[in-house]
Write an enzyme that holds these catalytic residues in place. Structure first.
Site, short mmCIF file in Angstrom:
data_model
loop_
_atom_site.label_atom_id
_atom_site.label_comp_id
_atom_site.label_asym_id
_atom_site.label_seq_id
_atom_site.Cartn_x
_atom_site.Cartn_y
_atom_site.Cartn_z
CE LYS B 102 -3.38 30.98 11.60
NZ LYS B 102 -3.10 29.96 10.76
CD GLU B 124 3.56 30.97 6.72
OE1 GLU B 124 4.47 30.52 6.85
OE2 GLU B 124 2.33 30.43 7.09
CB SER B 391 -9.85 30.51 15.27
OG SER B 391 -10.33 31.82 14.11
C1 LIG Z 1 -7.74 34.13 14.26
C2 LIG Z 1 -7.51 33.13 13.03
N1 LIG Z 1 -8.34 32.41 12.61
C3 LIG Z 1 -8.28 31.66 11.43
C4 LIG Z 1 -7.29 31.75 10.61
C5 LIG Z 1 -7.05 30.92 9.29
O1 LIG Z 1 -5.94 29.93 9.63
P1 LIG Z 1 -6.29 28.60 9.64
O2 LIG Z 1 -7.47 28.20 8.65
O3 LIG Z 1 -5.18 27.71 9.44
O4 LIG Z 1 -6.87 28.31 11.15
C6 LIG Z 1 -6.33 32.84 10.99
C7 LIG Z 1 -5.00 33.03 10.09
O5 LIG Z 1 -4.35 34.02 9.98
C8 LIG Z 1 -6.45 33.67 12.16
O6 LIG Z 1 -5.59 34.63 12.49
#
Ligand SMILES: Cc1ncc(COP(=O)(O)O)c(C=O)c1O
Lengths: 271, 409
Positions: B102, B124, B391
């Site tokens: 993020k 948000e 992620s």
């Molecule tokens: C670690 C992590 N992975 C994935 C997401 C999902 O968001 P996005 O689909 O935009 O990657 C989030 C959202 O808060 C997150 O904190």
């Protein structure tokens, strides 16, 4: 000519300013819809904006959000609202402008939504989150069904866009008198006259002003510099507090009338 | 590997977004008038920033020295062996500063905020990761920061609320609607429409009205650019399959984008299957949603027959959202990317397995991607490569997960 256009013709002849009232359909309960509509008619309101409640009303402040939420809790949906509209049509000819967000229109399909709206006896439609750039099919279908299309202009709308928006508008143009969402405010922008004139350069349509108007003195001021006044949150809040209590319609009519009178005491000057 | 990319933001792999902000029939800019004008302005600012080599340099300078990019690519040997199939590689976004991808977008957009001469930032947050990332970037750049968060999510992610406050941000609880991410976005949009003159809204994923899905993708695609180089260095070949979890879709598009033209590479996005596919119990927009418009963008939406937005559920707050980025909607419809879902309990198992076998506690969001890999890897030969976007890290989820997982002490 539909009822909205006819109304403005009539107002022009009487040299009166317009008064538009917004309510959220099905709030505080679907049982009151008819009483509220008839009360607005009796109080001398020219056009009623009937809000179809939506789960995520990003253009609205806390009062209308809460009203939408409560209405949805009572099971309100667009089909029911249009049924209520067609029932009220048997009792009054008051012009009705539907106010909605785009997703409920998309869900039913644009052509079908506008067709059923017109069949119910509505006269126009305002979709807050549909910019003119995206409104091709919508505009076409509305015209086909004789519905006026009202669009918003905001204080930060540049002149190029004002031109574009006024071209797509029919019935009237809705000027949002300040930034932000719907809701009552203590003061009204004092450069309102300049803003309204900026719009009038591009259109013959009446320019009405809404957002934040709740007091008779606001209404009088706004009517002086524009073609009419739109009041929403103040009525919704009043219904929140009083609907259902004894004599509430009498009280509501008086309240609405105080704002209608404050608008109507401003006469159109002969140019 | 730290070479400066001259054309980071200008090289495009697809014709989208077009000049109306569309990805095929998806996307667009469906907002009330006040915001429309602000979005046009933002689009112009971004168009000029992306052409500006100074801006590219500044972004990459912070990406390197502050976020810690490039994040490593890690061969998860024990997990691969345990599953007995394809070789699994993790793109370690969990090692980015603040613990998730993020920050790439948050930092990029805060730099844009400075460029616009605005001093206030709002955002948000669902899981709190985007809120923390934005609060961090604001602290770094000296911007005022205000984060909207559903009160339900504040309860689920208490630690992140504390982190945001520690970083100097104001956290505003949103008590309307379902009290989760979608309501926080509603409130942020309302704030923005009132304060557009001095405020930028840092939207946290590839959703929302144009140009947000585009801007966010441009700041996230660094993930895939790095991963492509890294896998070529380490394995001397490209992967067979890319996997990422999909909330709004930013980490997924961040990984996928650079590979879109590699026709042989399969890609799978994993949504939250929640408790079951009964409406209200999941957030699998492709499995349970339909064409609609939420928060300014046309896409797949969980909704009822009248277009009212449905409630959602996921054990991971970051995937708990009723719509999905428009570019994913297009990639789904065109068939280029496949989308599936993992259930709450599958994600919780993946969470534990990854911790035990690799010493990495993944975010519950990322655990959804791993859950899919657990099912898929054994189906493939050991010469195949699956590259997963890890992620984020799971520290934020430990307290919440402990309610579902019984460990012998
Ligand atoms: C670690 C992590 N992975 C994935 C997401 C999902 O968001 P996005 O689909 O935009 O990657 C989030 C959202 O808060 C997150 O904190």
């Amino acid at each position: 000519m539909n009822r909205i256009e006819k109304k403005f013709e009539e107002l022009r002849q009487k040299r009166e300013k317009a008064f538009v009232a917004y309510i959220t359909a099905g709030h505080p309960s679907p049982d009151y819809f008819e009483d509220i509509m008839l009360a607005l008619d009796e109080a001398g309101v020219d056009i009623v904006e009937v809000g179809i409640p939506f789960s995520d009303p990003v253009g609205d402040g806390p009062v209308i959000q809460e009203a939408s939420y409560r209405s949805l809790q009572c099971g309100t949906n667009p089909t029911k609202v249009l049924n209520w509209v067609s029932n009220i049509r048997k009792k009054t000819e008051i012009p009705i402008l539907l106010f909605t967000y785009f997703n409920p229109i998309l869900a039913q399909g644009i052509p079908s939504f506008l067709k059923t709206s017109a069949q119910s006896g509505a006269d126009g439609i305002l979709c807050v989150d549909l910019p003119v750039e995206e409104a091709g099919t919508y505009k076409l279908e509305a015209e086909k069904n004789g519905l006026a299309t009202v669009f918003l202009i905001a204080p930060n709308t540049p002149e190029e866009r004002i031109k574009l928006i006024t071209q797509k508008s029919s019935g009237f143009v809705y000027y949002v008198s300040r930034l932000g969402v719907t809701g009552e405010k203590d003061t009204i922008a004092n450069d309102l006259a300049i803003s309204v004139d900026r719009i009038k350069k591009y259109t013959q349509l009446p320019v009405l002003v809404g957002f934040g108007i709740s007091r008779p003195e606001h209404a009088t001021f706004v009517a002086t510099v524009s073609d009419g006044v739109i009041v929403g949150s103040a009525f919704v809040r009043d219904l929140n507090e009083h609907a259902g209590s004894s004599q509430w319609t009498t009280h509501f009519i008086q309240y609405v009338k105080s704002l209608v009178d404050a608008t109507k005491k401003v006469k159109v000057s002969t140019e | 590997m730290n070479i400066l990319l001259e054309n980071l933001f200008t090289e495009q792999k697809t014709p989208y977004p077009d000049d109306k902000g569309r990805y095929g029939e998806f996307g667009g800019r469906f907002v009330p008038e006040t915001l429309f004008v602000a979005l046009e302005e933002l689009e112009q600012v971004f168009r000029s920033a992306r052409e500006d080599s100074e801006f590219q340099k500044t972004f990459q300078y912070y990406a390197h020295t502050y976020i810690g990019r490039p994040t490593p690519l890690f061969h998860a040997r024990r997990l691969s062996e345990h599953l007995g199939g394809a070789q699994i590689y993790f793109k370690r976004e969990d090692l980015a500063h603040t613990g998730a991808h993020k920050i790439n977008n948050a930092l990029g957009q805060c730099l844009l905020t400075q460029r616009m001469g605005k001093m206030r930032v709002i955002a948000e947050t669902g899981a709190g990761q985007h809120g923390v990332a934005t609060a961090t970037a604001c602290a770094l750049l000296g911007l005022e920061c205000c984060i909207y968060m559903g009160t339900e999510d504040m309860e689920r992610q208490r630690l992140n609320v504390f982190r945001m406050k520690l970083l100097g941000a104001q956290v505003i609880g949103v008590d309307s609607g379902s009290k989760t991410l979608k309501d926080a976005i509603n409130e942020a949009l309302r704030d923005w429409s009132l304060n557009i003159k001095n405020t930028h809204y840092v939207l946290g994923t590839v959703h929302g009205p144009h140009p947000f899905p585009w801007i966010c993708r441009e700041f996230q695609k660094i993930i895939g650019i790095e991963a492509r180089k890294q896998i070529l260095e380490q394995a001397k070949r490209l992967p067979n399959l890319l996997v990422a979890c999909v909330g709004g879709g930013s980490n997924a598009i961040g990984l996928f984008y650079e590979f879109l033209k590699d026709k042989d590479i399969e890609m799978v996005g994993v949504e939250a299957g929640g408790k079951s596919l009964v409406p209200g119990m999941h957030a699998a927009r492709f499995a349970g949603g339909s064409f609609g418009m939420l928060h300014g963008s046309q896409s797949y939406v969980l909704q009822d027959e009248f277009g009212q937005i449905g409630n959602t559920h996921s054990v991971s707050a970051g995937l708990d959202y009723a719509s999905v980025g428009p570019e994913h909607a297009w990639l789904y419809k065109s068939g280029r990317v496949k989308y599936t879902y993992a259930m709450d309990d599958e994600a919780l198992e993946a969470f534990q397995l990854c911790a035990r076998l690799e010493g990495i506690i993944p975010a519950l969001e990322s655990s959804h991607a791993i859950a899919y890999v657990i099912k898929e890897a054994p189906q493939r030969n050991s010469d195949q490569i699956i590259l997963v976007n890890l992620s984020g890290r799971g520290d934020k989820d430990v307290e919440h997960a402990s309610k579902f997982i019984e460990l012998e002490v």
